[in-house]
Design an enzyme around this catalytic site. Structure first.
Site, PDB file in Angstrom:
ATOM      1  N   ASN A   1       0.864  -1.186   0.000  1.00  0.00           N
ATOM      2  CA  ASN A   1       0.000   0.000   0.000  1.00  0.00           C
ATOM      3  C   ASN A   1       0.899   1.234   0.000  1.00  0.00           C
ATOM      4  O   ASN A   1       1.507   1.561   1.028  1.00  0.00           O
ATOM      5  CB  ASN A   1      -0.913  -0.028   1.244  1.00  0.00           C
ATOM      6  CG  ASN A   1      -1.809   1.194   1.329  1.00  0.00           C
ATOM      7  OD1 ASN A   1      -1.843   2.016   0.418  1.00  0.00           O
ATOM      8  ND2 ASN A   1      -2.533   1.312   2.432  1.00  0.00           N
ATOM      9  N   TRP A   2       0.984   1.884  -1.138  1.00  0.00           N
ATOM     10  CA  TRP A   2       1.880   3.039  -1.272  1.00  0.00           C
ATOM     11  C   TRP A   2       1.283   4.301  -0.638  1.00  0.00           C
ATOM     12  O   TRP A   2       1.943   5.342  -0.599  1.00  0.00           O
ATOM     13  CB  TRP A   2       2.199   3.300  -2.749  1.00  0.00           C
ATOM     14  CG  TRP A   2       2.938   2.190  -3.431  1.00  0.00           C
ATOM     15  CD1 TRP A   2       3.394   1.025  -2.858  1.00  0.00           C
ATOM     16  CD2 TRP A   2       3.321   2.121  -4.817  1.00  0.00           C
ATOM     17  NE1 TRP A   2       4.019   0.258  -3.798  1.00  0.00           N
ATOM     18  CE2 TRP A   2       3.992   0.898  -5.010  1.00  0.00           C
ATOM     19  CE3 TRP A   2       3.158   2.981  -5.917  1.00  0.00           C
ATOM     20  CZ2 TRP A   2       4.499   0.510  -6.256  1.00  0.00           C
ATOM     21  CZ3 TRP A   2       3.648   2.594  -7.151  1.00  0.00           C
ATOM     22  CH2 TRP A   2       4.324   1.366  -7.319  1.00  0.00           C
ATOM     23  N   LYS A   3       0.048   4.207  -0.207  1.00  0.00           N
ATOM     24  CA  LYS A   3      -0.658   5.348   0.410  1.00  0.00           C
ATOM     25  C   LYS A   3      -0.510   6.598  -0.475  1.00  0.00           C
ATOM     26  O   LYS A   3      -0.481   6.467  -1.698  1.00  0.00           O
ATOM     27  CB  LYS A   3      -0.168   5.556   1.847  1.00  0.00           C
ATOM     28  CG  LYS A   3      -0.322   4.264   2.668  1.00  0.00           C
ATOM     29  CD  LYS A   3      -0.228   4.440   4.142  1.00  0.00           C
ATOM     30  CE  LYS A   3      -0.421   3.093   4.831  1.00  0.00           C
ATOM     31  NZ  LYS A   3      -0.412   3.173   6.288  1.00  0.00           N
TER      32      LYS A   3
ATOM     33  N   HIS B   1      -9.845   0.883   5.181  1.00  0.00           N
ATOM     34  CA  HIS B   1      -8.538   1.074   5.815  1.00  0.00           C
ATOM     35  C   HIS B   1      -8.719   2.013   7.009  1.00  0.00           C
ATOM     36  O   HIS B   1      -9.533   2.938   6.965  1.00  0.00           O
ATOM     37  CB  HIS B   1      -7.543   1.662   4.808  1.00  0.00           C
ATOM     38  CG  HIS B   1      -6.135   1.641   5.310  1.00  0.00           C
ATOM     39  ND1 HIS B   1      -5.672   2.566   6.224  1.00  0.00           N
ATOM     40  CD2 HIS B   1      -5.107   0.804   5.056  1.00  0.00           C
ATOM     41  CE1 HIS B   1      -4.400   2.287   6.506  1.00  0.00           C
ATOM     42  NE2 HIS B   1      -4.030   1.230   5.810  1.00  0.00           N
TER      43      HIS B   1
ATOM     44  N   GLU C   1      -7.106   4.437   7.979  1.00  0.00           N
ATOM     45  CA  GLU C   1      -6.950   5.863   7.635  1.00  0.00           C
ATOM     46  C   GLU C   1      -8.239   6.408   7.013  1.00  0.00           C
ATOM     47  O   GLU C   1      -8.563   7.586   7.170  1.00  0.00           O
ATOM     48  CB  GLU C   1      -5.726   6.037   6.722  1.00  0.00           C
ATOM     49  CG  GLU C   1      -4.442   5.876   7.525  1.00  0.00           C
ATOM     50  CD  GLU C   1      -3.245   5.327   6.776  1.00  0.00           C
ATOM     51  OE1 GLU C   1      -3.230   5.376   5.530  1.00  0.00           O
ATOM     52  OE2 GLU C   1      -2.313   4.837   7.440  1.00  0.00           O
TER      53      GLU C   1
ATOM     54  N   GLU D   1      -5.474  -5.219  10.514  1.00  0.00           N
ATOM     55  CA  GLU D   1      -4.507  -4.127  10.676  1.00  0.00           C
ATOM     56  C   GLU D   1      -4.822  -3.380  11.967  1.00  0.00           C
ATOM     57  O   GLU D   1      -5.618  -2.421  11.958  1.00  0.00           O
ATOM     58  CB  GLU D   1      -4.614  -3.152   9.499  1.00  0.00           C
ATOM     59  CG  GLU D   1      -4.097  -3.698   8.191  1.00  0.00           C
ATOM     60  CD  GLU D   1      -3.499  -2.568   7.339  1.00  0.00           C
ATOM     61  OE1 GLU D   1      -2.350  -2.731   6.921  1.00  0.00           O
ATOM     62  OE2 GLU D   1      -4.158  -1.546   7.136  1.00  0.00           O
TER      63      GLU D   1
ATOM     64  N   GLY E   1       2.237   2.167  10.991  1.00  0.00           N
ATOM     65  CA  GLY E   1       3.164   3.291  10.885  1.00  0.00           C
ATOM     66  C   GLY E   1       3.855   3.656  12.183  1.00  0.00           C
ATOM     67  O   GLY E   1       4.438   4.731  12.301  1.00  0.00           O
TER      68      GLY E   1
ATOM     69  N   SER F   1       3.278  -2.138  10.433  1.00  0.00           N
ATOM     70  CA  SER F   1       4.725  -2.096  10.680  1.00  0.00           C
ATOM     71  C   SER F   1       5.443  -3.383  10.269  1.00  0.00           C
ATOM     72  O   SER F   1       6.391  -3.811  10.925  1.00  0.00           O
ATOM     73  CB  SER F   1       5.013  -1.759  12.153  1.00  0.00           C
ATOM     74  OG  SER F   1       4.562  -0.449  12.449  1.00  0.00           O
TER      75      SER F   1
ATOM     76  N   GLY G   1       2.752  -1.182   4.350  1.00  0.00           N
ATOM     77  CA  GLY G   1       2.773   0.244   4.025  1.00  0.00           C
ATOM     78  C   GLY G   1       4.192   0.710   3.768  1.00  0.00           C
ATOM     79  O   GLY G   1       4.745   0.527   2.685  1.00  0.00           O
ATOM     80  N   GLY G   2       4.817   1.313   4.784  1.00  0.00           N
ATOM     81  CA  GLY G   2       6.133   1.942   4.634  1.00  0.00           C
ATOM     82  C   GLY G   2       7.164   1.069   3.921  1.00  0.00           C
ATOM     83  O   GLY G   2       7.847   1.529   2.995  1.00  0.00           O
TER      84      GLY G   2
HETATM   85  P1  13P Z   1       2.823   0.344   7.759  1.00  0.00           P
HETATM   86  O1  13P Z   1       3.346  -0.948   7.161  1.00  0.00           O
HETATM   87  O2  13P Z   1       3.555   1.549   7.293  1.00  0.00           O
HETATM   88  O3  13P Z   1       2.672   0.240   9.219  1.00  0.00           O
HETATM   89  O4  13P Z   1       1.337   0.524   7.158  1.00  0.00           O
HETATM   90  C1  13P Z   1       0.454  -0.522   7.230  1.00  0.00           C
HETATM   91  C2  13P Z   1      -0.731  -0.176   6.433  1.00  0.00           C
HETATM   92  O5  13P Z   1      -1.492   0.696   6.799  1.00  0.00           O
HETATM   93  C3  13P Z   1      -0.929  -0.898   5.176  1.00  0.00           C
HETATM   94  O6  13P Z   1      -2.211  -0.678   4.682  1.00  0.00           O
END
Ligand code: 13P
Length: 270
Positions: A21-23, A106, A108, A178, A184, A224, A245-246
């Site tokens: 997920n590149w957000k 998600h 977010e 999640e 994050g 994470s 994510g990251g």
């Molecule tokens: P991180 O891997 O950066 O914690 O993000 C997880 C995420 O929200 C993937 O959708």
């Protein structure tokens, strides 16, 4: 759309799924360059589904660039109506043919954009209606965890997100556990936390849709995940993959994590 899995009714053969997920990162040019880089590092193979979720704006051009035997694409969100006066929204109906998956609910979206379970449910239904594979994200906040409410939160988000679907419509569903406190933060859930949450999730799916759906739904973990902890989740029988994510923005880490999944599956490049 038929999801590839080796044997439909045996959980041990579920194909692993790794989603990056590149957000809200990587503009069109950066995304194209990054896809190029990943395509050199990650070989096309049949044993792991590797899915990239870039921003909405970049999806179409990446869909022309991507080798679909190597990577599938996911949208990070979609709207639940198919068309109409909904300024700024992009419906699942317009994503057909461009993506195979869509992330829904998600945290977010839930906490920054105040999306309700009702909207989440409508989005899952619109994804199913438009032959996209929904990735329904669920998970508790830190305070819900501290109050011992994880089970109730997962129950409410699953019931809220999946009500009105039939067991057959669940065939393509992915659930991503999640926990919000792990996203994050560098504070990843322990494998035991994840095992317990996945157990609760499957129990709930069983209550709602029965045993067959419980076996077929893929449940993945996100929060994470990085090159150092990915293996501990991938080696759990209960976990069908990762939502990253990251670390998905780091070509070395992402490709190494895919390679771990690939080696665990004992697969061969095609
Ligand atoms: P991180 O891997 O950066 O914690 O993000 C997880 C995420 O929200 C993937 O959708």
């Amino acid at each position: 759309m038929a999801r590839e899995c080796y044997t439909k009714h045996k959980r041990e053969y579920m194909k692993k799924l790794i989603i990056g997920n590149w957000k809200m990162n990587l503009n069109m040019q950066e995304a194209s360059l990054y896809l190029h880089k990943l395509s050199e590092l990650i070989p096309a193979q049949r044993t792991v589904d590797v899915v990239l979720a870039p921003t909405m704006l970049t999806l179409q051009s990446l869909s022309l660039q991507v080798n679909r035997r190597q990577f599938k694409l996911a949208a990070q969100n979609s709207y639940w109506r198919d068309q109409g006066a909904y300024t700024g929204e992009v419906p699942a109906a317009h994503l057909r043919g461009i993506v195979d998956y869509v992330l829904i609910g998600h945290s977010e979206r839930r906490y920054l954009f105040m999306e309700s379970d009702k909207e989440t449910r409508a989005k899952v239904q619109s994804a199913v209606r438009n032959h996209l594979q929904p990735v329904l994200c669920v998970g508790e906040t830190a305070s819900e965890r501290a109050n011992g409410e994880t089970r109730d939160v997962l129950h409410d988000q699953l019931v809220g997100g999946l009500a009105n679907l039939t067991a057959d419509e669940l065939d393509e569903l992915v659930i991503a556990y999640e926990p919000v406190w792990a996203i994050g933060t560098g504070n990843n859930a322990t494998p035991d936390d994840v095992k317990e949450a996945v157990r609760i999730i499957r129990h709930q799916i069983n209550q709602l849709f029965g045993a067959r759906a419980t076996k077929e739904v893929r449940v993945i973990y996100g929060g994470s995940v990085n090159i150092d902890n990915a293996q501990s989740y991938l080696s759990l029988d209960q976990v069908d993959g990762l939502l990253i994510g990251g670390a998905s923005l780091d070509a070395h880490q992402f490709s190494e994590i895919v390679d771990m999944a690939y080696k665990l599956e004992g697969g061969r490049a095609s």
